[in-house]
Design a protein around this motif. Structure first.
Motif, PDB file in Angstrom:
ATOM      1  N   ALA A  42      25.673  -2.095  19.877  1.00 11.69           N
ATOM      2  CA  ALA A  42      26.001  -1.484  21.166  1.00 11.69           C
ATOM      3  C   ALA A  42      26.973  -0.323  21.000  1.00 11.69           C
ATOM      4  O   ALA A  42      27.816  -0.327  20.099  1.00 11.69           O
ATOM      5  N   ARG A  52      24.458   2.396  25.242  1.00 11.63           N
ATOM      6  CA  ARG A  52      23.180   2.110  24.587  1.00 11.63           C
ATOM      7  C   ARG A  52      23.287   0.787  23.849  1.00 11.63           C
ATOM      8  O   ARG A  52      24.362   0.410  23.397  1.00 11.63           O
ATOM      9  N   SER A  53      22.151   0.124  23.705  1.00 15.69           N
ATOM     10  CA  SER A  53      22.108  -1.097  22.906  1.00 15.69           C
ATOM     11  C   SER A  53      20.741  -1.218  22.247  1.00 15.69           C
ATOM     12  O   SER A  53      19.734  -0.789  22.805  1.00 15.69           O
ATOM     13  N   ARG A 147      11.506  -7.749  24.605  1.00 11.40           N
ATOM     14  CA  ARG A 147      11.534  -7.183  25.964  1.00 11.40           C
ATOM     15  C   ARG A 147      12.263  -8.118  26.924  1.00 11.40           C
ATOM     16  O   ARG A 147      12.988  -7.652  27.808  1.00 11.40           O
ATOM     17  N   MET A 150      16.104  -7.957  25.952  1.00  8.52           N
ATOM     18  CA  MET A 150      16.689  -6.681  26.374  1.00  8.52           C
ATOM     19  C   MET A 150      16.819  -6.588  27.894  1.00  8.52           C
ATOM     20  O   MET A 150      17.780  -6.013  28.402  1.00  8.52           O
ATOM     21  N   SER A 151      15.856  -7.145  28.624  1.00  8.62           N
ATOM     22  CA  SER A 151      15.965  -7.096  30.085  1.00  8.62           C
ATOM     23  C   SER A 151      17.151  -7.933  30.558  1.00  8.62           C
ATOM     24  O   SER A 151      17.877  -7.527  31.475  1.00  8.62           O
ATOM     25  N   ASN A 154      20.265  -5.872  29.672  1.00  7.23           N
ATOM     26  CA  ASN A 154      20.435  -4.763  30.621  1.00  7.23           C
ATOM     27  C   ASN A 154      20.965  -5.256  31.970  1.00  7.23           C
ATOM     28  O   ASN A 154      21.783  -4.577  32.598  1.00  7.23           O
ATOM     29  N   CYS A 157      24.633  -5.963  31.466  1.00  9.42           N
ATOM     30  CA  CYS A 157      25.365  -4.698  31.385  1.00  9.42           C
ATOM     31  C   CYS A 157      25.547  -4.072  32.760  1.00  9.42           C
ATOM     32  O   CYS A 157      26.595  -3.498  33.063  1.00  9.42           O
ATOM     33  N   THR A 158      24.541  -4.175  33.590  1.00  8.63           N
ATOM     34  CA  THR A 158      24.630  -3.650  34.956  1.00  8.63           C
ATOM     35  C   THR A 158      25.686  -4.409  35.751  1.00  8.63           C
ATOM     36  O   THR A 158      26.490  -3.793  36.464  1.00  8.63           O
ATOM     37  N   CYS A 161      29.105  -3.271  34.621  1.00 12.65           N
ATOM     38  CA  CYS A 161      29.454  -1.941  35.147  1.00 12.65           C
ATOM     39  C   CYS A 161      29.808  -1.971  36.620  1.00 12.65           C
ATOM     40  O   CYS A 161      30.631  -1.190  37.084  1.00 12.65           O
TER      41      CYS A 161
END
Length: 163
Positions: A42, A52-53, A147, A150-151, A154, A157-158, A161
């Motif tokens: 990351a 990014r990751s 996939r 990673m989803s 993500n 991560c959202t 943030c």
């Protein structure tokens, strides 16, 4: 333009139910010290927000994904630990006209200078990994296909943030 770009990687142990499922597309599952693991590479900014990751198998070296982490970013400074000490990578950062703050391996013949005060900011990327591991789905890998993993990453991560 980024003031600081910090990056590192962490290992996520794959749960036994995630490891035994049938193969459905690419999987970043490898053997690290006898256990099935996935490695998250990351990059974060100066506030510790994820940029990014990339996922790889657990046994892959950190330096392998470093060029891919910074290829589209334009930082003023790159901060990383000694796992990223490689002449080609340091030259790549210098060609981007960015300051290199990487702790060098002790067995180098020629030691480069680095700013220890800037290097202490590396705790931001460690703090990011600590935040994502507070989520149960990230602390232990339950997903086998990349996939799906990673989803979830993500989504986490959202949430980080937005918090």
């Amino acid at each position: 333009m980024l003031e600081q770009l910090l990056f590192d990687s962490t290992i996520i142990r794959v749960h036994q139910h995630g490891a035994g499922a049938k193969k459905e597309g690419p999987q970043a599952i490898g053997r690290s010290r006898g256990k099935l693991t996935t490695k998250i590479h990351a990059a974060v900014d100066a506030l510790g927000n994820p940029l990014r990751s990339i996922l790889t198998a657990g046994q892959d070296a950190d330096i392998i994904q470093a060029p891919a982490l910074i290829e589209v970013l334009d930082p003023d400074m790159v901060i990383a630990d000694k796992a990223y000490d490689a002449n080609d990578f340091i030259q790549m950062i210098q060609d981007m006209r960015a300051v290199v703050v990487i702790l060098l391996l002790s067995n180098r013949n020629q030691q480069l200078e680095y700013d220890y005060l800037w290097y202490k900011d590396r705790n931001l990327v460690e703090g990011f990994f600590n935040k994502i591991k507070q989520f149960r789905c990230m602390a232990t890998g339950y997903e086998k296909p990349d996939r799906n993993f990673m989803s979830r990453l993500n989504l986490v991560c959202t949430i980080i943030c937005l918090a």
